[in-house]
Design an enzyme around this catalytic site. Structure first.
Site, PDB file in Angstrom:
ATOM      1  N   ASP A  50      -0.862   5.062   8.828  1.00 59.48           N
ATOM      2  CA  ASP A  50      -0.715   4.018   7.837  1.00 59.48           C
ATOM      3  C   ASP A  50      -0.329   4.384   6.526  1.00 59.48           C
ATOM      4  OD1 ASP A  50      -0.856   1.034   7.893  1.00 59.48           O
ATOM      5  OD2 ASP A  50      -2.674   1.085   6.695  1.00 59.48           O
ATOM      6  N   ASP A  87      -6.151   0.646  -4.314  1.00 56.47           N
ATOM      7  CA  ASP A  87      -4.482   0.622  -4.542  1.00 56.47           C
ATOM      8  C   ASP A  87      -4.174  -0.686  -5.096  1.00 56.47           C
ATOM      9  OD1 ASP A  87      -5.237  -0.669  -2.007  1.00 56.47           O
ATOM     10  OD2 ASP A  87      -3.559   0.468  -1.068  1.00 56.47           O
ATOM     11  N   HIS A  88      -4.819  -1.702  -4.699  1.00 55.05           N
ATOM     12  CA  HIS A  88      -4.248  -3.190  -5.228  1.00 55.05           C
ATOM     13  C   HIS A  88      -5.343  -4.164  -4.830  1.00 55.05           C
ATOM     14  CE1 HIS A  88      -3.360  -3.890  -1.230  1.00 55.05           C
ATOM     15  NE2 HIS A  88      -3.094  -2.735  -0.900  1.00 55.05           N
ATOM     16  N   SER A 111       0.802  -1.424  -0.100  1.00 50.58           N
ATOM     17  CA  SER A 111      -0.126   0.152  -0.085  1.00 50.58           C
ATOM     18  C   SER A 111       0.989   1.106   0.067  1.00 50.58           C
ATOM     19  CB  SER A 111      -0.874  -0.062   1.256  1.00 50.58           C
ATOM     20  OG  SER A 111      -1.805  -1.039   1.044  1.00 50.58           O
ATOM     21  N   HIS A 116      -6.570 -10.063   3.497  1.00 50.56           N
ATOM     22  CA  HIS A 116      -5.763 -10.655   3.978  1.00 50.56           C
ATOM     23  C   HIS A 116      -5.838 -11.944   5.020  1.00 50.56           C
ATOM     24  CE1 HIS A 116      -2.213  -8.069   3.021  1.00 50.56           C
ATOM     25  NE2 HIS A 116      -2.544  -7.039   3.318  1.00 50.56           N
ATOM     26  N   THR A 120      -1.512   4.446   3.526  1.00 42.77           N
ATOM     27  CA  THR A 120      -2.098   5.417   2.332  1.00 42.77           C
ATOM     28  C   THR A 120      -2.359   6.702   2.694  1.00 42.77           C
ATOM     29  OG1 THR A 120      -3.596   3.200   1.937  1.00 42.77           O
ATOM     30  CG2 THR A 120      -4.213   5.372   1.274  1.00 42.77           C
ATOM     31  N   ASP A 168      -8.948  -4.129   2.948  1.00 38.43           N
ATOM     32  CA  ASP A 168      -7.586  -4.756   2.529  1.00 38.43           C
ATOM     33  C   ASP A 168      -7.345  -5.968   3.754  1.00 38.43           C
ATOM     34  OD1 ASP A 168      -4.669  -5.059   1.794  1.00 38.43           O
ATOM     35  OD2 ASP A 168      -4.185  -4.407   3.645  1.00 38.43           O
TER      36      ASP A 168
HETATM   37 ZN   LIG Z   1      -2.453  -5.031   2.490  1.00 34.80          ZN
END
Ligand SMILES: [Zn+2]
Length: 482
Positions: A155, A330-331, A104, A292, A157, A288
């Site tokens: 964090d 972002d992904h 990120s 995970h 971002t 996100d």
């Molecule tokens: Zn992540």
């Protein structure tokens, strides 16, 4: 002229920056701050920009949000149904400069600065240059700025959109830079690095109380939902958790506000006394984190919570049409892959197959804990009795097969790309009955959709790189482009 003013403003603020890479910054400005905007584009310059950012969300996540919202809560999912459908839609490639799979920090840096950086870096190029972030550019143009997240405010971002660090792990240094940058709105978790080690929950090594310093600078401080509701000033620091804020599925509404409630408060604070408009970043990090953990139920509720915040942004835009609303991620996280699968391993016959549909989706609805919360509840050495008890309480209708039970009780992973225990194993339990499988516990290079609606949206059309996103953002903030 414009470039000189901008440089002077930035030079004034550079004294506060920790990295001596000013030559790089000036060069980067020369690349982005060009005069002579064509009239057609000048008319497209938004006064306000709201970036709605779901970390780890790509097409599969967005579509899951859409149909689950329609089926389980009979509500449209405005990210897909309004922003993607009625606005401009693009796709972004996401690779960092040192791999094909991004983290990120690198993705956020590219989207904020227009430069590729290495994984883990916050708006610092592989050559060590700090390059201007979107929020620095906005501030230099007299715009008000806001950063909102469900993660810690320091964090990857929010940090990559505003400040600089060689490593995203430099939490205390990132908080120090926020103090220097003075975002008008800063909200999320992460009170730990605002407080000294000497107080409960504090982690700062220098004994400073940064919350008190923000207060002395004229910020209203909110530490829970009621305090946020009561806030009525123009500068706001909201810290609702020691570290990350909770998943929507686990959230205590009195302690932590929703993403939508934070967005309402941020827009209220930023739109007051903003002659030059504002730039606001609102991130839901839990999309996100759920990826995970391979946690479909927590992901679903995090997507709904995020989409409720997008509704707030669109409502603001309806009243202030000179606002550009961008929705993106972002992904992709987790290699999320709803699919068809065998009901059991007794036969490979297609008669033994189910296609994930409404019936499977409905199994997610009664789940009442995130897989991360299950890890906390199970403790370091889970016993079979506690495991069974927690599963019947929070995962009604699910059965844990013997092979998975063995992995959890033995604290073993199945594969090298599944590194969260017991979350990934419980994620597989859910997958076997619902078809919501996952390919990994990490990120994947799937391109991410970007939807934009409002003045300037056209720039985001088509297949582009995440650095193009950053360049467009600078153009839109500066009102200058080639
Ligand atoms: Zn992540």
């Amino acid at each position: 002229m414009r470039y000189r003013n901008l440089t002077r403003n930035l030079l004034a603020s550079m004294k506060k920056w920790p990295l001596a890479a000013y030559a790089g910054i000036a060069l980067a400005l020369a690349a982005t701050a060009l005069s002579g905007a064509p009239a057609a584009f000048a008319a497209q310059q938004p006064r306000n920009i709201i970036i709605m950012f779901a970390d780890g969300a790509a097409s599969t996540q967005w579509d899951f949000g859409r149909y689950s919202s329609q089926v389980l809560r009979q509500q449209p999912f405005v990210t897909t149904d309004v922003v993607f459908r009625e606005g401009v839609l693009g796709l972004l490639s996401t690779s960092p400069s040192d791999a094909y799979v991004t983290d990120s920090a690198a993705a956020g840096s590219a989207m904020s600065t227009g430069f590729k950086v290495n994984n883990g870096a916050i708006a610092v190029t592989p050559g060590g240059k700090a390059v201007p972030t979107a929020m620095e550019i906005a501030k230099s143009k007299g715009k008000r700025i806001g950063l909102v997240t469900t993660a810690t405010v320091y964090d990857a971002t929010p940090a990559a959109f505003s400040v600089h660090a060689r490593s995203r792990r430099d939490s205390q240094g990132l908080v120090d830079q926020y103090l220097a940058l003075e975002p008008d709105v800063l909200m999320g978790g992460g009170a730990d690095y605002f407080l000294p080690e000497s107080v409960p929950g504090g982690k700062r090594k220098d004994g400073k109380d940064i919350i008190a310093t923000f207060r002395a600078k004229g910020y209203q401080v909110a530490r829970n939902t009621a305090e946020l509701d009561a806030a009525n000033g123009t500068k706001l620091l909201g810290l609702f958790a020691g570290d990350d804020m909770d998943f929507e599925i686990d959230r205590d509404p009195a302690r932590e506000p929703t993403t939508a409630e934070m967005t309402v408060a941020a827009l209220k604070a930023l739109s007051r006394e903003s002659p030059n408009g504002f730039v606001l970043l609102v991130e839901n990090e839990n999309t996100d984190t759920a990826g995970h953990a391979n946690d479909a139920a927590a992901l679903m509720r995090a997507l709904w919570a995020f989409d409720d915040a997008v509704k707030v942004a669109l409502e603001f835009q309806r009243r202030s049409p000179d606002t550009l609303v961008i929705v993106t991620g972002d992904h992709e996280t987790g290699g999320f892959s709803p699919t068809y699968a065998l009901k059991d391993l007794s036969t490979l016959s297609s008669k033994n197959r189910f296609y994930s549909g409404d019936a499977q989706l409905r199994l997610l609805e009664p789940i009442t804990a995130s897989l991360n919360a299950m890890k906390e509840k199970l403790g370091k050495q889970p016993s079979a009795a506690v495991l069974d008890q927690l599963l019947s309480l929070h995962f009604p209708g699910f059965r844990l097969d013997p092979d998975l039970r063995e992995l959890i009780l033995g604290q073993k992973t199945r594969e090298r790309n599944f590194s969260y225990l017991p979350q990934n194993v419980l994620g597989r339990m859910v997958a076997r009955q619902t078809g919501y499988y996952w390919g990994t516990s990490g990120h994947t290079p799937q391109p991410v959709p970007v939807g934009a609606i409002g003045p300037g949206a056209e720039l985001f059309r088509g297949y582009q790189d995440n650095t193009d996103f950053g360049k467009h953002l600078h153009r839109l903030i500066l009102g200058d482009w080639k």
